[in-house]
Design a protein around this motif. Sequence first.
Motif, short mmCIF file in Angstrom:
data_model
loop_
_atom_site.label_atom_id
_atom_site.label_comp_id
_atom_site.label_asym_id
_atom_site.label_seq_id
_atom_site.Cartn_x
_atom_site.Cartn_y
_atom_site.Cartn_z
N ARG A 137 -2.84 0.21 17.76
CA ARG A 137 -2.18 1.49 17.99
C ARG A 137 -1.25 1.45 19.20
N VAL A 138 -1.77 0.95 20.30
CA VAL A 138 -0.98 0.94 21.54
C VAL A 138 -0.15 -0.34 21.65
N GLY A 139 -0.76 -1.45 21.25
CA GLY A 139 -0.08 -2.75 21.40
C GLY A 139 1.22 -2.82 20.63
N THR A 140 1.18 -2.36 19.36
CA THR A 140 2.41 -2.43 18.57
C THR A 140 3.47 -1.50 19.16
N ARG A 141 3.05 -0.39 19.72
CA ARG A 141 4.00 0.54 20.36
C ARG A 141 4.70 -0.15 21.54
N ARG A 142 3.90 -0.81 22.37
CA ARG A 142 4.50 -1.49 23.53
C ARG A 142 5.45 -2.61 23.09
N MET A 143 5.03 -3.35 22.07
CA MET A 143 5.91 -4.43 21.59
C MET A 143 7.22 -3.86 21.05
N LEU A 144 7.10 -2.75 20.32
CA LEU A 144 8.29 -2.12 19.76
C LEU A 144 9.24 -1.67 20.87
N GLU A 145 8.66 -1.08 21.93
CA GLU A 145 9.49 -0.61 23.05
C GLU A 145 10.26 -1.78 23.69
N ILE A 146 9.57 -2.90 23.84
CA ILE A 146 10.24 -4.05 24.45
C ILE A 146 11.37 -4.54 23.55
N LEU A 147 11.10 -4.58 22.25
CA LEU A 147 12.12 -5.05 21.31
C LEU A 147 13.32 -4.11 21.27
N GLU A 148 13.03 -2.81 21.35
CA GLU A 148 14.13 -1.83 21.35
C GLU A 148 14.99 -2.00 22.60
N ARG A 149 14.29 -2.26 23.70
CA ARG A 149 14.99 -2.48 24.97
C ARG A 149 15.90 -3.71 24.84
N ILE A 150 15.36 -4.77 24.27
CA ILE A 150 16.16 -6.00 24.15
C ILE A 150 17.37 -5.75 23.26
N ALA A 151 17.14 -5.01 22.17
CA ALA A 151 18.23 -4.75 21.22
C ALA A 151 19.32 -3.88 21.84
N LYS A 152 18.95 -3.12 22.86
CA LYS A 152 19.94 -2.26 23.52
C LYS A 152 20.64 -2.96 24.68
N GLY A 153 20.25 -4.21 24.91
CA GLY A 153 20.86 -4.93 26.03
C GLY A 153 20.21 -4.62 27.35
N GLN A 154 19.02 -4.01 27.31
CA GLN A 154 18.32 -3.71 28.56
C GLN A 154 17.10 -4.61 28.76
N GLY A 155 17.14 -5.74 28.06
CA GLY A 155 16.02 -6.67 28.16
C GLY A 155 15.91 -7.24 29.57
N LYS A 156 14.66 -7.54 29.99
CA LYS A 156 14.45 -8.04 31.34
C LYS A 156 13.93 -9.46 31.30
N GLU A 157 14.08 -10.13 32.40
CA GLU A 157 13.49 -11.45 32.56
C GLU A 157 11.99 -11.33 32.31
N GLY A 158 11.44 -12.21 31.53
CA GLY A 158 9.99 -12.16 31.29
C GLY A 158 9.60 -11.36 30.05
N ASP A 159 10.55 -10.68 29.42
CA ASP A 159 10.23 -9.90 28.22
C ASP A 159 9.72 -10.78 27.08
N ILE A 160 10.34 -11.93 26.92
CA ILE A 160 9.93 -12.82 25.82
C ILE A 160 8.49 -13.26 26.02
N GLU A 161 8.19 -13.65 27.26
CA GLU A 161 6.82 -14.10 27.56
C GLU A 161 5.83 -12.95 27.35
#
Lengths: 611, 164
Positions: free
Chosen positions: A515-539
């Motif tokens: 429930r929570v984990g997929t939400r957090r992963m989705l948020e990170i992916l959305e961030r990356i897709a918007k060009g707001q990805g951060k160092e360490g996001d992939i890890e």
Amino acid sequence: MNSNRGEDMYQTGIESVRSKKDLETIQAEFIQYGKKFPWRALVCSGASCMSSNCQGVKDALESALEKYELQSAVDVVVTGCMGACSTGPTLIIEPEDVFYCGLQPKDMDELVRIHFLEKTICREKTFFNLNTGEYIPYLKDVPFFKGQEKIVLQNCGRIDFRSVEEYIANDGYLALHKALTQMSRNQVIQEISDAKLRGRGGGGFPTGLKWKLASKNESDDKYVICNANEGDPGAFMDRSLLEGDPHGIIEGMAIGGYAIGANRGVVYVKAEYSKAIERTEEAIRRAREINLLGESIFGTDFSFDIEIRIGAGAFICGEETALIASVEGERGEPKLKPPYPSDAGLFNKPTVINNVETIGNVAVIILKGAAWYSAFGTEESTGTKVFALAGNINNSGLVEVPMGTSLREILFDMGGGIPEGKKFKAALPGGPCGGCVTEEHLDVPMDFESLPELGATTGSGELICMDEETCMVICATIGSGELICMDEETCMVDVARYFMEIAQEESCGKCIPCRVGTRRMLEILERIAKGQGKEGDIELLVELGNVIKDSAFCGLGQTAPNPVLSTIELFRDEYEEHIHDHCCRAGICPDLSGGPCENVESGAKPSDKEL
Amino acid sequence: MSIATCRVDTMDEQDKFALLTQVIEEYERKPSNLIQVLHYAQSIFGFVGADVQRVIAQKMDLPLAKITGVLTFYSFFSTAPRGRHIISVCLGTACFIRGGQPILDHLKEILGIDVGETTEDQRFSLEIRRCIGACGMGPSLIIDEQVFKRLNVSGIEQILDEFE
């Protein structure tokens, strides 16, 4: 869809089928009926052809036949899905087996005149091979059908799904008769075990073993459930099978019921599949009418009946325990196993749950034997698998191939390769629970053993192909059989985000990792897709993904991170470009610059890409 | 009993509730039939609002929380009125790969609503479907029962014009 067969469609006078002789009588009568017509015109009414106005084509065909006074020469038959979905509406004319496609109502007059009066082939309406620039009139020569082995789909697209007589004429219900009169329950189970039939819904669990476990439990009530909650977004083989050959599923379920000692069956089907519900309902009604369902089938002491339960839009209900909860009228949340459904399933009674395609294999195994069946496929993965081929591919649709066929054959021989000469990027066998297969692994056999070695599965049979313009941020199992092909214009980050969005939407909320984990992963992916990805996001994605895989309650959560993990493994450079260079090479992510990533400055906006 | 033969659109509220009661009785008030009852309720009323939920709870002798709990679990059910026309954009994987997302984004923009919402004039509701089975013809969408295929963003307005 109605057909001219309407009233004069052959219907048996036999009120109750009691013996093999009755089946043979129907078979003979049907063949006799067929002899009245020199030709049969099969009109596909699968979901895709229906959406391209096959009804209009059929009406125009019938008017043209009337105009040329050919009604009594051509039997117009409405069938289920023929498989060649991208060329719809399609038409097969027997006995020549000429395959016409891409038809429109206005074509029918000419086609009828040329084919039936002039007795030649209307070439421009046959299949056009893009690679050779030639028309291919005969079904057997069309590359899409070559190399296919139709076992489960043998009736699909070849018979009138509404006619139990036609099903019987094609050896229908003979397997049920054989099981009930010549085989013990254990022999039926043994035959299925010897055939090495494995679950086609994605799990690959041995069907014989499943049946054996349920048969050993003593209980007044037992259930056979047909799982038609086809959830993978892009899989439509279960739907096509129910729509095109409902009696095949009824017969398979009845054999399963006999084997485990169950008298009741449930088809759990998605609410969205209204045609499948309608056609299955009608087939059940007809089977009851002539006593192929109900009390004392074939005069034996075996009774079996089936009811339909309509789902309500929950992907999770494909999971066994969640499906059971839903049939019981509850929220479709999974439960802890054990107890397994074979011990305590529906209403706490021993229950066997099989996928539609798995059940579609049962009758033919009983009729032709395990040895015949296991000659198809590989040593450990026998038989065939139906794949729903889609994405960036020339010929999309349903293909049934022997297990172990290579992805290259499916995508390039049958699928006709990638459109517009683009480059193949990845295929996604197994849909949202699967992983990616890239160019270097195209020759891997599609079976239960080989794909997991790549971190992929067959899934249910969804097979998506992606071209170079697909943004891959996805992953491979044989899963359900969804096979999606992607070309170079597919962005992998975007694809991963897409699957995570589905997982998040469909998470039932019972356990925190999902429930929570997929939400957090989705948020990170959305961030990356918007060009707001951060160092360490992939890890972080990898870490989160692995934790969810290890700790989620059921299969949905345990497989949800697969697309992300697989795409990171195979296309890490694309993730890095998104994060560091704010660039999406496929030109999909609208907030990023597209095109070759070294030319970021040119600033071509990918969102303008023509569709 | 066949809902298909009832002209639900011409019935008044009282008749609708009478029909609902009849459905519940046909299903013998068994809790295991709740989802099937909800399907009928949605066909009769167009959505399953609080008043309908209360009636179902009462007639089936189940707690209201149970009805609401099951109802809201399944995405097929709606608890609010929907528009005269339902636009379902296919976002199955095949349509997605072939450009379904820009179609959806464009619809959101011109209708001014998000997925799951209804326009103020009650003309359209916007939904997502995960695969309608027309994978060879994507991207596609369905309005009511009609399928539109091989879409591109520029043709969307023209399609909407067909629906009042």
